[in-house]
Design an enzyme around this catalytic site. Structure first.
Site, PDB file in Angstrom:
ATOM      1  N   ASP A 128      30.003 -29.475   3.294  1.00  0.00           N
ATOM      2  CA  ASP A 128      31.450 -29.588   3.129  1.00  0.00           C
ATOM      3  C   ASP A 128      31.965 -30.641   4.103  1.00  0.00           C
ATOM      4  O   ASP A 128      31.803 -30.513   5.321  1.00  0.00           O
ATOM      5  CB  ASP A 128      32.111 -28.241   3.408  1.00  0.00           C
ATOM      6  CG  ASP A 128      33.504 -28.134   2.809  1.00  0.00           C
ATOM      7  OD1 ASP A 128      34.035 -29.178   2.372  1.00  0.00           O
ATOM      8  OD2 ASP A 128      34.054 -27.032   2.777  1.00  0.00           O
ATOM      9  N   ASP A 153      34.458 -33.462  -2.222  1.00  0.00           N
ATOM     10  CA  ASP A 153      34.100 -33.396  -0.807  1.00  0.00           C
ATOM     11  C   ASP A 153      33.161 -32.241  -0.461  1.00  0.00           C
ATOM     12  O   ASP A 153      33.036 -31.867   0.704  1.00  0.00           O
ATOM     13  CB  ASP A 153      35.357 -33.314   0.064  1.00  0.00           C
ATOM     14  CG  ASP A 153      36.198 -32.074  -0.227  1.00  0.00           C
ATOM     15  OD1 ASP A 153      35.897 -31.377  -1.210  1.00  0.00           O
ATOM     16  OD2 ASP A 153      37.149 -31.821   0.532  1.00  0.00           O
ATOM     17  N   GLU A 154      32.488 -31.666  -1.449  1.00  0.00           N
ATOM     18  CA  GLU A 154      31.534 -30.605  -1.152  1.00  0.00           C
ATOM     19  C   GLU A 154      30.396 -30.617  -2.160  1.00  0.00           C
ATOM     20  O   GLU A 154      30.571 -31.031  -3.309  1.00  0.00           O
ATOM     21  CB  GLU A 154      32.204 -29.230  -1.123  1.00  0.00           C
ATOM     22  CG  GLU A 154      32.804 -28.823  -2.451  1.00  0.00           C
ATOM     23  CD  GLU A 154      33.299 -27.390  -2.452  1.00  0.00           C
ATOM     24  OE1 GLU A 154      32.683 -26.546  -1.773  1.00  0.00           O
ATOM     25  OE2 GLU A 154      34.296 -27.126  -3.148  1.00  0.00           O
TER      26      GLU A 154
END
Length: 418
Positions: free
Chosen positions: A15, A110-111
């Site tokens: 993350d 974003d992960e």
């Protein structure tokens, strides 16, 4: 297959820390260490896409109205988002992840989840491999990330959250339930405010409370979601996104577009135009991925932030702009209360490959539409989405916002056509 399932899995959840803000800091180092809000001007419509850790200390968080964020932290620096920058850095991160394992899936911009099972000879034991990955991301992108390690993706995701910011945390096999037990039930992925309130009403506040309940209790009160919750409380990958193997399927599960109006409106013509515009955008992405939609859903958010969704299953799956827009508008007008609207969304779900789909009686019509829309898509690809479209949607003032309409994530882009 049953032999493979006996192998103890090792999953990473990576993350990126305050991703949008961190990317902005790369382009403007003067922002570092300051309260920063990404999403727009403080007096603009819309919500916070991301907030720096310095801004979060004042209670600012993502999805909060920008004006509320300004009231909480007037000294914050408000910046517009840059979608292209974020997607570029997301691709860079994905490339690094793939150098560690080909079994890597971006869950959002974003992960990501990584299946690191069997990579010990190449990267070492889980904790060492995670630190290597952590350092590689920092060295090659300048960005920080947090990594959770566990035998299930669910626990890995919860673990990465506990490791923030810029940390690495490993839950050894057999300790998953003990790790989860003292955490608030809201920490379980998929448990939102409504479910949390319902669980609190039953006296369930900690994950351990949930794990101790009889499954029949949860099934009776929450249905299949209750059974999935019971599994999650024990650290299992139960239901939803976790049904697929990491790296096993790069196709989209759903396609959606949303729009937050600059000024709340109840103007019927403006609302109809936006629904058509959103339908066109969804339809184009369906065609990009060579899939049809069986189910359409609309999302309505009123000025008071009350939010409703309504869906309809189609007689025949489709990816034709006009088919989607007709159904979407019918759904909307059957459910709109007439109140002023802040946000509209269109979702295509239950996706199926387009080969051989559709009503045979309508085959000539579908073929004509397919040829016409293929030409339209080529024009849009060259000159932009707004250059051509259905007349009913041409007046819609659509403006993509950073946090809305995530599409074509790294590793999930549509196959390029010749």
């Amino acid at each position: 297959q049953w032999v493979r399932r006996l192998v103890m899995k090792t999953y990473f959840h990576v993350d990126m820390d305050a991703f949008f803000v961190s990317v902005e800091e790369l382009f403007d180092p003067s922002l570092k260490g300051k309260p920063v809000v990404v999403g727009g001007r403080p007096n603009a419509r819309g919500v916070v896409s991301a907030a720096s850790y310095a801004a979060r200390k004042f209670g600012v968080h993502s999805a909060m109205p920008l004006r509320t964020a300004y009231a909480l932290c007037p000294q914050a620096i408000f910046v517009d988002g840059h979608r292209d920058r974020y997607l570029d850095y997301s691709r860079r991160v994905y490339k690094i992840l793939q150098s560690f394992t080909p079994l890597a899936d971006m869950a959002s911009i974003d992960e990501a989840y990584l299946d690191m099972t069997g990579t010990e000879r190449l990267h070492g034991p889980p904790l060492r491999a995670a630190h290597k990955l952590h350092q590689a991301v920092k060295l090659e992108t300048g960005l920080n990330c947090s990594i959770g390690i566990a035998t299930s993706r669910l626990v890995a995701k919860v673990t990465s959250d506990q490791a923030k910011p810029n940390g690495v945390l490993w839950i050894p096999p057999g300790q998953e339930a003990d790790f989860l037990a003292p955490l608030d039930v809201r920490k379980i992925p998929g448990v939102g405010k409504a479910t949390e309130k319902q669980l609190h009403a039953y006296g369930i506040r900690r994950v351990g409370d949930l794990a101790n309940l009889d499954e029949q209790f949860l099934l009776t009160r929450l249905g299949k979601w209750g059974l999935a919750l019971a599994g999650k409380a024990r650290g299992q990958d139960a239901g939803g996104w976790f049904d697929e193997e990491v790296g096993g399927d790069s196709g989209p599960k759903s396609v959606s577009h949303e729009h937050t109006f600059d000024v709340d409106t109840k103007d019927k013509a403006a609302l109809d135009a936006m629904l058509v515009r959103l339908s066109e955008m969804v339809a184009r992405r369906l065609r990009d991925h060579s899939v049809f939609a069986r189910t359409l859903q609309i999302k309505i958010r009123y000025s008071d932030f009350s939010t409703f969704t309504r869906s309809r299953t189609l007689e025949s799956p489709t990816s034709v702009d006009s088919d989607l827009s007709v159904t979407v508008r019918e759904l909307f007008h059957a459910n709109w209360t007439g109140k002023t609207i802040r946000l509209l969304g269109v979702y295509a779900q239950s996706l199926v490959p387009n080969e051989g789909q559709g009503n045979l009686l309508d085959a000539p019509k579908q073929d004509s539409w397919r040829k016409a829309l293929a030409a339209v898509d080529r024009v849009r690809g060259k000159y932009g989405d707004s250059i051509v479209g259905l007349a009913a949607g041409m007046n819609a003032g659509f403006r993509a916002r950073v946090h809305e309409n995530p599409e074509n994530l790294p590793g999930k882009e549509p196959t390029k056509r010749s």
